[in-house]
Enzyme design. Structure first.
Site, PDB file in Angstrom:
ATOM      1  N   SER A 134       0.843  -1.201   0.000  1.00  0.00           N
ATOM      2  CA  SER A 134       0.000   0.000   0.000  1.00  0.00           C
ATOM      3  C   SER A 134       0.873   1.244   0.000  1.00  0.00           C
ATOM      4  O   SER A 134       2.006   1.225   0.524  1.00  0.00           O
ATOM      5  CB  SER A 134      -0.894   0.014   1.241  1.00  0.00           C
ATOM      6  N   TYR A 147      -0.940  -0.636  10.337  1.00  0.00           N
ATOM      7  CA  TYR A 147      -1.151  -0.972   8.929  1.00  0.00           C
ATOM      8  C   TYR A 147       0.062  -0.561   8.096  1.00  0.00           C
ATOM      9  O   TYR A 147       0.573  -1.343   7.288  1.00  0.00           O
ATOM     10  CB  TYR A 147      -2.406  -0.271   8.422  1.00  0.00           C
ATOM     11  N   LYS A 151       2.666  -3.047   5.958  1.00  0.00           N
ATOM     12  CA  LYS A 151       2.884  -2.958   4.520  1.00  0.00           C
ATOM     13  C   LYS A 151       4.334  -2.609   4.186  1.00  0.00           C
ATOM     14  O   LYS A 151       4.906  -3.142   3.220  1.00  0.00           O
ATOM     15  CB  LYS A 151       1.929  -1.924   3.923  1.00  0.00           C
TER      16      LYS A 151
END
Length: 242
Positions: A134, A147, A151
């Site tokens: 991402s 998060y 990633k």
């Protein structure tokens, strides 16, 4: 158009969003799809719609993830698409949130890649992996600490995989999408107050569609990218360029 006739691809997180788009595209291009997801009803529609072989699994369970990869068998390609998020700030991060996000986004991806690679090496090598990361691993977004870490960690692991698996003829790359218009994302980004400040940073003037990401993944898996490995491809409408 790249053809994957008589090739087999394992896709995690295949039930919805980018994973589902990958399953449908790879099937259209001739691949045998092994679809993994947690929700049986999603897998049932993939089985009936594209003839996918399906495996219901919660990849947060390490043993279940390994068992699912064993059940999938030796394949030509792996798309690590399973992902989740728990929105928590730096000050409010919880251990449960950390374990949930890291367990799916990073640890499960590494386990699936390891099992895929072991099978490929035993079969004589070759094949390709694409990990879905991402732009959140490149820019700081509010409430995305774990998060982002998951990633960014997967991108670092992608480079190590490329180095260690290259001698076996296995290519490993990652794609880093921007906001991608899944059903949930479309609802979340429909508010102009949230959408407009983000959109202005996209020179192409739009977010990504799931099909945009799927086609880029197919390109990286294909023979049209024979020496591309260890790369992270932004699929972001120019977001990271400005």
């Amino acid at each position: 158009m790249n053809s994957f006739a008589d090739k087999t691809v394992i896709i995690t997180g295949a039930g919805k969003g980018i994973g589902r788009a990958c399953a449908e595209l790879m099937a259209q291009r001739g691949a045998h799809v092994v679809a993994m997801a947690r929700t049986p009803s999603d897998l049932e529609t993939l089985a009936s719609g594209i003839g996918a072989r399906t495996i219901t699994v919660d990849l947060a369970d390490n043993a279940a993830a390994r068992a699912a990869m064993t059940e999938a068998g030796t394949a030509d390609y792996l798309i690590n698409c399973a992902g989740t998020n728990v929105l928590e700030s730096v000050l409010d991060m919880t251990e449960d949130g950390y374990e949930t996000v890291m367990g799916i986004n990073l640890r499960a991806a590494l386990i699936c890649a390891q099992e895929f690679a072991r099978a490929r090496v035993k079969a004589g090598g070759g094949g390709a992996i694409v990990n879905v990361t991402s732009i959140a691993g490149h820019r700081g977004f509010q409430d995305h600490m774990v998060y982002a870490a998951s990633k960014a960690g997967l991108e670092g692991a992608t480079r190590v995989m490329a180095k260690e698996l290259g001698p076996h003829g296995i290519r490993v790359n990652a794609v880093a999408p921007t906001v991608t218009m899944t059903e949930l994302a479309a609802a979340a980004w429909s508010d102009p107050a949230k959408k407009d400040p983000m959109m202005v940073r996209h020179p192409m003037g739009r977010f990504a569609e799931v099909e945009d990401v799927a086609r880029s993944i197919a390109m990286l898996l294909s023979d049209d990218a024979p020496v591309v490995t260890g790369a992270v491809l932004p699929i972001d409408g120019g977001f990271l360029a400005v």
